[in-house]
Design an enzyme around this catalytic site. Structure first.
Site, PDB file in Angstrom:
ATOM      1  CG  HIS A 159      -0.225   0.135   2.872  1.00  0.00           C
ATOM      2  ND1 HIS A 159       0.277  -0.863   3.024  1.00  0.00           N
ATOM      3  CD2 HIS A 159      -0.008   1.578   2.856  1.00  0.00           C
ATOM      4  CE1 HIS A 159       0.507   0.087   3.868  1.00  0.00           C
ATOM      5  NE2 HIS A 159       0.620   1.353   3.998  1.00  0.00           N
TER       6      HIS A 159
ATOM      7  CG  ASP B   9       0.002  -4.427   3.157  1.00  0.00           C
ATOM      8  OD1 ASP B   9      -0.228  -3.395   1.515  1.00  0.00           O
ATOM      9  OD2 ASP B   9      -0.283  -3.637   3.991  1.00  0.00           O
TER      10      ASP B   9
ATOM     11  CB  SER C 145       2.793   1.436   6.045  1.00  0.00           C
ATOM     12  OG  SER C 145       2.156   2.158   7.175  1.00  0.00           O
TER      13      SER C 145
END
Length: 535
Positions: free
Chosen positions: A277, A310, A390
């Site tokens: 993402h 992911d 992230s």
């Protein structure tokens, strides 16, 4: 008959006209007779009559002006009234206002003439002959108001004041000029003020300079110690120094958005592991730049992406890379200390600490604006993780990479989106990330095991499980005789209490593995062996 006649006679007598009256009404009253007014005595006429020369009951027209007249002095107050109603705080006075034409002695110097204006003669408010005034009364001299010339000076005014006021025998003749200053006196006062200001300013500057010199010293030199900080191996500072060079900041720019994330160098050939993402927005069009620990930056390319876990791998051309040491996420335990390193909110190289809060926590990831729809078997930690972390590193006390920070749980703040860290962060275990990254580096894609059915979480109050919504035709589950409506509760030795738990359990297997599935069909429990396919 006789009684009726007597009654009528009595009624006629009660209501008949009076004697001598022929008409229906009384005759009109007699005409009033004129009576001459009583004679007015001279005393009453003097008290209540019109003033001499006034022949009308109304004031004269506005165009006419009443001739000015001097105010008649009031008669003296009788001693008995003064003793009863006079003031007691004024020695030698009768306690009443002074008679018109007199002047109370001024306590300050007399005011200058108000008749200095050229048109004062035409100004009714400044006319000394007027019986009315605003402010102080007109100046009287010898019992009559005196008009001053337009250019009369203060000496003429002083003469009038002195003429109207009696002087004490011991009062000097120039008492009327008390308090006046000449030009020379004003110049002397100005010179004295200037001299005082100069002396005061000089004294203030000298005192300030002296006070400053008393606080400062140009000969002082501060020392320093040569003892280095004691950073024992395994300390947070030691871990940060060894791992931070392997953690990079990732900036993604597209035509309509900019975002920041983190990544970890996992191979000396220039491969960087991060979240899908973080880079998915630039998969079709956009630019990705990687900033290293030494603040140099370089453009990066996408090697491969895996929306199901992911994860994504980037490639940079840099021969001077620090590679992270990959650990074993199966060896960690709840309570182990961990360190999170990344770029929260774009702040590169941020280090936070915490512990492992939980293991094997199924977490559903759905990256906003990306194609991520993953369920991970996450490591939960209370190390501070915020947007921008992230794809960053989660390392253990030995400095080994045990997870890729991917998500946080946060409280919503109105309509502005999720808030910041609340101590609930989630990372993808490195054992799973290593397998996916290896596949992406070798082939550009990752293959996962599949059971061939769609489920949703369900509970009936006594047991939880994955309720089968749909079975893929000719898929692994269909071949094992599973069908819609079954509730899966166990896969091998793993308890299945939700749909996400079933997903992460199957993803941990490899295509071709045979698993034992226990399920309920209605109230009957059954089991089946399923050979997993690929997805």
């Amino acid at each position: 008959m006789g009684e009726d006649t007597e009654g009528r006679q009595d009624a006629d007598a009660a209501f008949m006209r009076p004697a001598g009256q022929d008409g229906s009404f009384l005759s009109p009253p007699p005409e009033p007779r004129y009576s001459p007014p009583p004679t007015v005595s001279p005393e009453e006429r003097a008290q209540f009559g019109r003033p001499p020369g006034v022949g009308s009951a109304f004031a004269p027209p506005a165009s006419e002006r009443i001739a000015p007249s001097h105010v008649i002095a009031a008669p003296p107050v009788r001693p008995e009234l003064t003793a009863s109603f006079g003031r007691t705080d004024r020695t030698g006075a009768d306690g009443f206002d002074p008679a018109p034409g007199t002047r109370i002695r001024a306590t300050l110097h007399p005011a200058e003439s108000p008749w200095w204006k050229a048109d004062a003669q035409r100004d009714p408010w400044r006319d000394p002959q007027s019986p009315f005034w605003l402010g102080r009364p007109a100046i009287f001299a010898a019992g009559r108001p005196e008009q001053l010339d337009a250019d009369a000076d203060s000496e003429q005014l002083d003469d009038l004041v002195d003429a109207d006021e009696p002087k004490a025998e011991d009062e000097p003749a120039t008492a009327g000029r008390r308090g006046r200053l000449g030009l020379s006196a004003l110049l002397v006062m100005a010179l004295v003020g200037l001299l005082a200001g100069t002396i005061g300013g000089g004294a203030g500057y000298w005192l300030a300079d002296r006070a400053n010199n008393a606080l400062t010293d140009s000969h002082v030199t501060l020392g320093k110690t040569g003892t280095p900080a004691n950073r024992s191996p395994g300390s947070v500072a030691d871990i940060a120094q060894r791992v931070s060079p392997a953690v990079v900041s990732i900036d993604v720019r597209t035509a309509d958005s900019n975002s920041t994330g983190s990544g970890v160098v996992i191979a000396k050939e220039g491969y960087v592991l991060t979240n899908n993402h973080v880079v998915s927005a630039a998969a079709i069009s956009g630019q990705i730049r990687v900033t290293f620990d030494d603040k140099s930056n370089q453009q990066a390319r996408i090697v491969g992406r895996d929306p199901k876990t992911d994860l994504a791998v980037l490639k940079v051309d840099n021969a001077k890379l620090t590679v992270a040491a990959l650990g074993d996420s199966s060896k960690i335990a709840v309570g182990d200390p961990v360190v999170a390193i990344g770029s929260p909110l774009g702040l590169r190289g941020t280090v936070t600490t915490g512990i492992v809060s939980a293991l094997s926590r199924p977490v559903h990831l759905a990256g906003e604006g990306s194609d991520t729809d993953a369920v991970i078997d996450a490591i939960q930690t209370d190390a501070a993780i915020n947007p921008g972390n992230s794809g960053g590193a989660l390392v253990d006390a030995a400095g080994s990479l045990i997870g890729i920070n991917s998500a946080i749980a946060s409280l919503s703040v109105g309509r502005t989106g999720p808030g910041g860290n609340i101590g609930l962060g989630f990372a993808i275990p490195i054992n799973e990330a290593r397998d996916v990254a290896q596949q992406l580096i070798r082939s550009g894609k990752a293959v996962h095991a599949s059971i061939g059915l769609a489920t949703r979480s369900v509970t009936d109050g006594s047991r939880d499980g994955a309720y089968v919504v749909q079975v893929s035709p000719n898929g692994p589950a269909a071949k094992a005789a599973l069908r819609a409506g079954d509730v899966i509760t166990v896969v091998d030795d793993t308890l299945i209490d939700s749909s996400d738990a079933l997903t992460v359990t199957v993803q941990a297997k490899r295509p071709g593995d045979i698993v034992s599935v226990r399920y309920f069909r209605g109230s009957q429990e059954a089991s089946a062996s399923v050979t997993l396919g690929s997805d």
